[in-house]
Design a protein around this motif. Sequence first.
Motif, PDB file in Angstrom:
ATOM      1  N   ALA A  25     -32.441 -41.103  50.965  1.00 43.11           N
ATOM      2  CA  ALA A  25     -32.668 -39.497  51.026  1.00 43.11           C
ATOM      3  C   ALA A  25     -31.308 -38.655  49.375  1.00 43.11           C
ATOM      4  CB  ALA A  25     -32.472 -38.714  52.273  1.00 43.11           C
ATOM      5  N   ALA A  26     -30.684 -39.590  50.364  1.00 44.01           N
ATOM      6  CA  ALA A  26     -29.531 -39.208  49.223  1.00 44.01           C
ATOM      7  C   ALA A  26     -29.721 -39.783  47.587  1.00 44.01           C
ATOM      8  CB  ALA A  26     -27.941 -39.991  49.015  1.00 44.01           C
ATOM      9  N   LEU A  27     -30.411 -40.898  47.059  1.00 50.08           N
ATOM     10  CA  LEU A  27     -31.218 -40.787  45.616  1.00 50.08           C
ATOM     11  C   LEU A  27     -32.422 -39.890  45.898  1.00 50.08           C
ATOM     12  CD1 LEU A  27     -30.525 -42.522  43.076  1.00 50.08           C
ATOM     13  CD2 LEU A  27     -32.537 -44.156  44.527  1.00 50.08           C
ATOM     14  N   THR A  28     -33.125 -39.336  46.176  1.00 49.51           N
ATOM     15  CA  THR A  28     -34.174 -38.546  46.342  1.00 49.51           C
ATOM     16  C   THR A  28     -33.725 -36.862  45.382  1.00 49.51           C
ATOM     17  OG1 THR A  28     -35.670 -39.959  47.569  1.00 49.51           O
ATOM     18  CG2 THR A  28     -35.976 -37.268  47.001  1.00 49.51           C
ATOM     19  N   ALA A  29     -32.340 -36.467  46.131  1.00 50.65           N
ATOM     20  CA  ALA A  29     -31.925 -35.319  46.101  1.00 50.65           C
ATOM     21  C   ALA A  29     -31.254 -35.572  44.770  1.00 50.65           C
ATOM     22  CB  ALA A  29     -30.786 -35.209  47.149  1.00 50.65           C
ATOM     23  N   GLY A  33     -31.526 -32.991  40.716  1.00 53.83           N
ATOM     24  CA  GLY A  33     -30.514 -32.512  40.709  1.00 53.83           C
ATOM     25  C   GLY A  33     -29.251 -31.321  41.510  1.00 53.83           C
ATOM     26  N   ASN A  34     -30.470 -32.105  42.999  1.00 53.68           N
ATOM     27  CA  ASN A  34     -29.761 -31.112  44.313  1.00 53.68           C
ATOM     28  C   ASN A  34     -28.284 -32.719  44.563  1.00 53.68           C
ATOM     29  OD1 ASN A  34     -28.270 -30.405  46.831  1.00 53.68           O
ATOM     30  ND2 ASN A  34     -30.850 -29.726  47.133  1.00 53.68           N
ATOM     31  N   PHE A  35     -26.459 -32.501  43.689  1.00 54.48           N
ATOM     32  CA  PHE A  35     -26.106 -32.758  44.490  1.00 54.48           C
ATOM     33  C   PHE A  35     -25.260 -32.897  46.178  1.00 54.48           C
ATOM     34  CE2 PHE A  35     -26.718 -33.221  39.693  1.00 54.48           C
ATOM     35  CZ  PHE A  35     -27.394 -35.217  39.404  1.00 54.48           C
ATOM     36  N   ILE A  36     -25.290 -31.438  45.607  1.00 55.76           N
ATOM     37  CA  ILE A  36     -24.667 -31.754  46.733  1.00 55.76           C
ATOM     38  C   ILE A  36     -25.022 -32.018  48.578  1.00 55.76           C
ATOM     39  CG2 ILE A  36     -24.330 -29.355  48.536  1.00 55.76           C
ATOM     40  CD1 ILE A  36     -23.986 -27.694  46.232  1.00 55.76           C
ATOM     41  N   LEU A  37     -26.650 -31.815  48.453  1.00 57.01           N
ATOM     42  CA  LEU A  37     -27.275 -32.762  49.134  1.00 57.01           C
ATOM     43  C   LEU A  37     -27.194 -33.724  49.099  1.00 57.01           C
ATOM     44  CD1 LEU A  37     -29.666 -32.547  51.963  1.00 57.01           C
ATOM     45  CD2 LEU A  37     -31.340 -32.297  50.081  1.00 57.01           C
ATOM     46  N   LEU A  95     -25.640 -45.103  41.390  1.00 55.98           N
ATOM     47  CA  LEU A  95     -26.824 -44.241  40.716  1.00 55.98           C
ATOM     48  C   LEU A  95     -26.266 -42.435  40.836  1.00 55.98           C
ATOM     49  CD1 LEU A  95     -30.154 -46.034  41.888  1.00 55.98           C
ATOM     50  CD2 LEU A  95     -29.210 -46.521  39.415  1.00 55.98           C
ATOM     51  N   ILE A  96     -26.506 -41.838  42.210  1.00 55.47           N
ATOM     52  CA  ILE A  96     -26.383 -40.548  41.738  1.00 55.47           C
ATOM     53  C   ILE A  96     -24.800 -40.477  40.958  1.00 55.47           C
ATOM     54  CG2 ILE A  96     -24.898 -38.868  43.463  1.00 55.47           C
ATOM     55  CD1 ILE A  96     -26.460 -40.571  46.154  1.00 55.47           C
ATOM     56  N   ASP A  97     -23.665 -40.732  41.041  1.00 53.21           N
ATOM     57  CA  ASP A  97     -22.797 -41.070  39.788  1.00 53.21           C
ATOM     58  C   ASP A  97     -23.117 -40.505  38.270  1.00 53.21           C
ATOM     59  OD1 ASP A  97     -21.047 -40.881  41.658  1.00 53.21           O
ATOM     60  OD2 ASP A  97     -20.652 -42.898  41.533  1.00 53.21           O
ATOM     61  N   LEU A  98     -24.425 -41.723  38.108  1.00 51.77           N
ATOM     62  CA  LEU A  98     -24.744 -41.877  36.292  1.00 51.77           C
ATOM     63  C   LEU A  98     -26.024 -40.160  37.126  1.00 51.77           C
ATOM     64  CD1 LEU A  98     -25.735 -42.873  33.990  1.00 51.77           C
ATOM     65  CD2 LEU A  98     -27.203 -45.021  36.094  1.00 51.77           C
ATOM     66  N   TYR A  99     -26.883 -39.591  37.322  1.00 49.18           N
ATOM     67  CA  TYR A  99     -27.907 -39.453  37.768  1.00 49.18           C
ATOM     68  C   TYR A  99     -26.699 -38.014  37.247  1.00 49.18           C
ATOM     69  CZ  TYR A  99     -31.683 -40.779  38.876  1.00 49.18           C
ATOM     70  OH  TYR A  99     -33.560 -42.299  39.309  1.00 49.18           O
ATOM     71  N   HIS A 100     -25.526 -37.536  38.391  1.00 51.43           N
ATOM     72  CA  HIS A 100     -25.243 -36.713  37.763  1.00 51.43           C
ATOM     73  C   HIS A 100     -24.107 -36.401  36.434  1.00 51.43           C
ATOM     74  CE1 HIS A 100     -21.647 -33.480  38.827  1.00 51.43           C
ATOM     75  NE2 HIS A 100     -21.844 -33.221  39.850  1.00 51.43           N
ATOM     76  N   ARG A 101     -24.083 -37.544  36.425  1.00 51.13           N
ATOM     77  CA  ARG A 101     -23.220 -37.854  34.907  1.00 51.13           C
ATOM     78  C   ARG A 101     -24.392 -36.870  33.542  1.00 51.13           C
ATOM     79  NH1 ARG A 101     -21.111 -42.858  31.777  1.00 51.13           N
ATOM     80  NH2 ARG A 101     -20.113 -42.416  29.976  1.00 51.13           N
ATOM     81  N   LEU A 102     -24.970 -37.559  33.694  1.00 52.63           N
ATOM     82  CA  LEU A 102     -26.793 -37.156  33.146  1.00 52.63           C
ATOM     83  C   LEU A 102     -27.004 -35.765  32.802  1.00 52.63           C
ATOM     84  CD1 LEU A 102     -28.570 -40.397  33.424  1.00 52.63           C
ATOM     85  CD2 LEU A 102     -27.878 -39.585  31.243  1.00 52.63           C
ATOM     86  N   ASP A 103     -26.857 -35.726  34.441  1.00 51.76           N
ATOM     87  CA  ASP A 103     -27.178 -33.814  33.991  1.00 51.76           C
ATOM     88  C   ASP A 103     -25.914 -32.854  33.463  1.00 51.76           C
ATOM     89  OD1 ASP A 103     -28.365 -31.658  36.132  1.00 51.76           O
ATOM     90  OD2 ASP A 103     -26.682 -31.397  36.480  1.00 51.76           O
ATOM     91  N   SER A 104     -24.601 -33.412  33.569  1.00 51.00           N
ATOM     92  CA  SER A 104     -23.303 -32.918  33.555  1.00 51.00           C
ATOM     93  C   SER A 104     -23.838 -32.387  31.647  1.00 51.00           C
ATOM     94  CB  SER A 104     -22.323 -32.570  33.869  1.00 51.00           C
ATOM     95  OG  SER A 104     -21.672 -34.351  33.342  1.00 51.00           O
ATOM     96  N   LYS A 105     -24.360 -33.016  30.552  1.00 52.04           N
ATOM     97  CA  LYS A 105     -24.171 -33.224  29.783  1.00 52.04           C
ATOM     98  C   LYS A 105     -25.124 -32.166  28.816  1.00 52.04           C
ATOM     99  CE  LYS A 105     -22.688 -37.478  28.555  1.00 52.04           C
ATOM    100  NZ  LYS A 105     -23.109 -38.919  28.037  1.00 52.04           N
TER     101      LYS A 105
END
Length: 105
Positions: A25-29, A33-37, A95-105
């Motif tokens: 569920a965390a990975l899906t969130a 782009g829902n990093f809080i969830l 993977l969450i860290d990677l999604y977050h990094r990509l989202d912040s660019k």
Amino acid sequence: MNDEQLQVVMGLIMNAGNAKAEAVAALTAAKEGNFILAEEKMIAANEALVEAHNVQTGLLTAEASGDHTTVTLLMVHSQDHLMNAISYLGLTQELIDLYHRLDSK
């Protein structure tokens, strides 16, 4: 395996399964782009993993104290669930860290 041992093994399977389900569920969130969830789900995943690890520690402590448990396929299965959950949570956090990094660019 007596009823008490069966209950312990099933608790291990349940908690490890819950940990992995929360990580999914965390990975899906995170993918959405829902990093809080995602963070909330990873906290829940890690809490379930701690519960599973505590059950495993109880089994190891009993074994070390001379209370030997018969190793059954169900016992092996429970340990497999735990190890898979540990691996999955580690990879999921990366993977969450990677999604977050990509989202912040």
